[in-house]
Design a protein around this motif. Sequence first.
Motif, PDB file in Angstrom:
ATOM      1  N   LYS A 185       7.838   9.087   7.016  1.00 61.43           N
ATOM      2  CA  LYS A 185       8.113   9.079   8.460  1.00 61.43           C
ATOM      3  C   LYS A 185       7.331   7.975   9.167  1.00 61.43           C
ATOM      4  CE  LYS A 185       9.252  14.012   8.659  1.00 61.43           C
ATOM      5  NZ  LYS A 185       8.847  15.357   9.132  1.00 61.43           N
ATOM      6  N   ASP A 186       6.093   7.757   8.729  1.00 61.92           N
ATOM      7  CA  ASP A 186       5.279   6.685   9.320  1.00 61.92           C
ATOM      8  C   ASP A 186       5.896   5.321   9.025  1.00 61.92           C
ATOM      9  OD1 ASP A 186       3.515   8.517  10.334  1.00 61.92           O
ATOM     10  OD2 ASP A 186       1.994   8.233   8.781  1.00 61.92           O
ATOM     11  N   ARG A 187       6.415   5.175   7.832  1.00 58.82           N
ATOM     12  CA  ARG A 187       7.061   3.907   7.469  1.00 58.82           C
ATOM     13  C   ARG A 187       8.314   3.694   8.311  1.00 58.82           C
ATOM     14  NH1 ARG A 187      11.099   2.131   3.786  1.00 58.82           N
ATOM     15  NH2 ARG A 187      10.616   0.130   2.769  1.00 58.82           N
ATOM     16  N   ASP A 188       9.106   4.748   8.498  1.00 60.44           N
ATOM     17  CA  ASP A 188      10.302   4.643   9.341  1.00 60.44           C
ATOM     18  C   ASP A 188       9.938   4.234  10.765  1.00 60.44           C
ATOM     19  OD1 ASP A 188      11.921   5.372   7.245  1.00 60.44           O
ATOM     20  OD2 ASP A 188      12.072   7.469   7.816  1.00 60.44           O
ATOM     21  N   LYS A 189       8.844   4.795  11.278  1.00 57.41           N
ATOM     22  CA  LYS A 189       8.395   4.451  12.627  1.00 57.41           C
ATOM     23  C   LYS A 189       7.969   2.988  12.706  1.00 57.41           C
ATOM     24  CE  LYS A 189       6.767   9.115  13.862  1.00 57.41           C
ATOM     25  NZ  LYS A 189       5.568   9.965  14.137  1.00 57.41           N
ATOM     26  N   LEU A 190       7.299   2.503  11.662  1.00 55.59           N
ATOM     27  CA  LEU A 190       6.860   1.109  11.632  1.00 55.59           C
ATOM     28  C   LEU A 190       8.062   0.168  11.653  1.00 55.59           C
ATOM     29  CD1 LEU A 190       4.754  -1.148  11.235  1.00 55.59           C
ATOM     30  CD2 LEU A 190       4.915  -0.738   8.768  1.00 55.59           C
ATOM     31  N   ILE A 191       9.048   0.461  10.815  1.00 56.82           N
ATOM     32  CA  ILE A 191      10.246  -0.386  10.762  1.00 56.82           C
ATOM     33  C   ILE A 191      10.974  -0.361  12.103  1.00 56.82           C
ATOM     34  CG2 ILE A 191      12.537  -0.621   9.710  1.00 56.82           C
ATOM     35  CD1 ILE A 191      11.309   0.337   7.074  1.00 56.82           C
ATOM     36  N   ALA A 192      11.100   0.825  12.687  1.00 62.18           N
ATOM     37  CA  ALA A 192      11.768   0.945  13.987  1.00 62.18           C
ATOM     38  C   ALA A 192      11.010   0.179  15.070  1.00 62.18           C
ATOM     39  CB  ALA A 192      11.891   2.414  14.369  1.00 62.18           C
ATOM     40  N   SER A 193       9.688   0.257  15.039  1.00 58.44           N
ATOM     41  CA  SER A 193       8.870  -0.421  16.043  1.00 58.44           C
ATOM     42  C   SER A 193       9.033  -1.939  15.962  1.00 58.44           C
ATOM     43  CB  SER A 193       7.396  -0.040  15.842  1.00 58.44           C
ATOM     44  OG  SER A 193       6.562  -0.787  16.711  1.00 58.44           O
ATOM     45  N   VAL A 194       8.965  -2.473  14.761  1.00 60.69           N
ATOM     46  CA  VAL A 194       9.084  -3.928  14.581  1.00 60.69           C
ATOM     47  C   VAL A 194      10.459  -4.420  15.008  1.00 60.69           C
ATOM     48  CG1 VAL A 194       9.138  -5.786  12.883  1.00 60.69           C
ATOM     49  CG2 VAL A 194       7.358  -4.038  12.745  1.00 60.69           C
ATOM     50  N   ILE A 236       0.839  -1.206   0.000  1.00 59.91           N
ATOM     51  CA  ILE A 236       0.000   0.000   0.000  1.00 59.91           C
ATOM     52  C   ILE A 236       0.872   1.253   0.000  1.00 59.91           C
ATOM     53  CG2 ILE A 236      -1.698   1.325   1.323  1.00 59.91           C
ATOM     54  CD1 ILE A 236      -2.752  -1.382   2.384  1.00 59.91           C
ATOM     55  N   TYR A 237       1.932   1.212   0.814  1.00 62.31           N
ATOM     56  CA  TYR A 237       2.837   2.358   0.909  1.00 62.31           C
ATOM     57  C   TYR A 237       3.462   2.678  -0.452  1.00 62.31           C
ATOM     58  CZ  TYR A 237       7.221   4.831   1.794  1.00 62.31           C
ATOM     59  OH  TYR A 237       8.264   5.717   1.736  1.00 62.31           O
ATOM     60  N   GLN A 238       3.968   1.669  -1.127  1.00 67.96           N
ATOM     61  CA  GLN A 238       4.627   1.884  -2.418  1.00 67.96           C
ATOM     62  C   GLN A 238       3.652   2.456  -3.446  1.00 67.96           C
ATOM     63  OE1 GLN A 238       7.755   1.833  -2.934  1.00 67.96           O
ATOM     64  NE2 GLN A 238       8.476   0.776  -1.102  1.00 67.96           N
ATOM     65  N   GLU A 239       2.418   1.990  -3.433  1.00 67.41           N
ATOM     66  CA  GLU A 239       1.413   2.513  -4.372  1.00 67.41           C
ATOM     67  C   GLU A 239       1.117   3.984  -4.084  1.00 67.41           C
ATOM     68  OE1 GLU A 239      -1.829  -0.115  -3.776  1.00 67.41           O
ATOM     69  OE2 GLU A 239      -1.005  -1.732  -5.028  1.00 67.41           O
ATOM     70  N   GLN A 240       0.979   4.321  -2.801  1.00 59.22           N
ATOM     71  CA  GLN A 240       0.670   5.698  -2.421  1.00 59.22           C
ATOM     72  C   GLN A 240       1.842   6.632  -2.731  1.00 59.22           C
ATOM     73  OE1 GLN A 240      -0.344   5.124   1.722  1.00 59.22           O
ATOM     74  NE2 GLN A 240      -2.546   5.027   1.282  1.00 59.22           N
ATOM     75  N   VAL A 241       3.047   6.199  -2.417  1.00 58.40           N
ATOM     76  CA  VAL A 241       4.235   7.015  -2.675  1.00 58.40           C
ATOM     77  C   VAL A 241       4.429   7.241  -4.169  1.00 58.40           C
ATOM     78  CG1 VAL A 241       6.763   6.916  -2.674  1.00 58.40           C
ATOM     79  CG2 VAL A 241       5.509   6.566  -0.554  1.00 58.40           C
TER      80      VAL A 241
END
Length: 466
Positions: free
Chosen positions: A174-183, A134-139
Amino acid sequence: MKVVYLLLLFFLNFAIINAEKENVKIFVANQLNQNVIWGTIKGDHFYPRDTVIFFNDFVRFHMPNNINYGVCRLVLGQSAIAKVMNEPPQQLDFIFNGEDIVIETDFNAPLDSAKDIESLENQIWFEFLRKEKIYQEQVKELVMQINHFQKNDDTYYTLAKRTEIIGKYNKLQKDRDKLIASVTQNYPNLYASKLIKIKQEPFLNGNLSEQEREEVQKKHYFDNIDFSDESLMNSSAYTDKVFKYFMLYAQKGLSKEKKVDEFKKAIDVILYKTSQNPNVSAFIVDYLMRGFEKLGLDNLQTHISDFYMIPHGCSGDNNTLERRLAFQQMKKGDKIPDFTLDDWDGEQFKLYQSDTDYKLILFWETSCPMCKKILPPLKNWYFNKNIDLEVFAISIDEDKKAWKTSISKNDYPWINLNEANKWDGKVATAYNLYATPTMFLLDGENRILAKPIDFNGLLEAVLGLE
């Protein structure tokens, strides 16, 4: 006596139950094909392991003991439309790390509908991949809009509209970076976390021009990326990362010479950034060399050979550009020249007289440090191989006594041959030898299957043949 019998019966039943235990079970709704293929991933390679029968809405199989932890793939087959349009089959990649795996999915949307009931690894991995899609499509959509209004005076994109789009683009990153950091922080020891962490990318401010964003991406693409973990070679993580970076240099409108110069810049960055671990480095070099060979980009192969491959072995006075180019021209599928050399007992041996399914020609020298490094694991593998393959080890030592002493001391079990003219021997010249160790993996018809640059490269090449 009755007690002993009952105990034996109990342990027999226990052994049978455990022997038949299946640790992978996958339910597939709307499955069209009876036969399903599963295999392992290593870089850009898929190695089919077995074909399993789809029965009662599921397939199940037991992972062999020699399967490394990493990413596996289930190939479900083509849909009716895919067969007509000659499109790829439906497939699902999943992580195997020793956990029992019970996956539920749908043939029509394997990833979107996938859920793993048993494995935390795959629960996290599938969820991330869905969000990443979804992220790649939106970006992609936002980048197209940003590039458009930065280059064109389109009244539709008012200042407020542009600010809104750039804000969305920056927030998504930034949201994607937060997701990766969280996991990665919550599950630091999971293989899924390693796969997710390597997908980190530099922040590209939407207020920058397209060219400025490209320069930031090139400069910071590999920031905080760890290329020392050999377990990630059992996935496409490293090769996907490298490919995406390489394509940043595939600019349109450049002449062929300019494109080559740009690609050389990419190669230099890639091989510098991936040099933390020699095995991973060799893995990346092999990936690039094979890719350039397929594309016919000999000049890029030469660039890697000139600046990155020689330190891995020993070379002589014949290490000329002409001989390296000639070596690179020996392609997969080419028939190798025959030769006649003396073996340990002084008897003449001809390559073409060997009738094994596969052959490995290894050029080596007793004084070569890299040869001494590759021979012990090769010997161990030779005794345990599951393939009809013979090794033909050709020493280029001028001192036959040193050669025989080395063979006697180390008890090398394969066919040992000697050509005592170093780099200028007839066979060395015919094979364009410029460094040791050098290997040629051949089929039964003496055609080249691969030219591994190290032992790991050999294992990778042989894996698909076992």
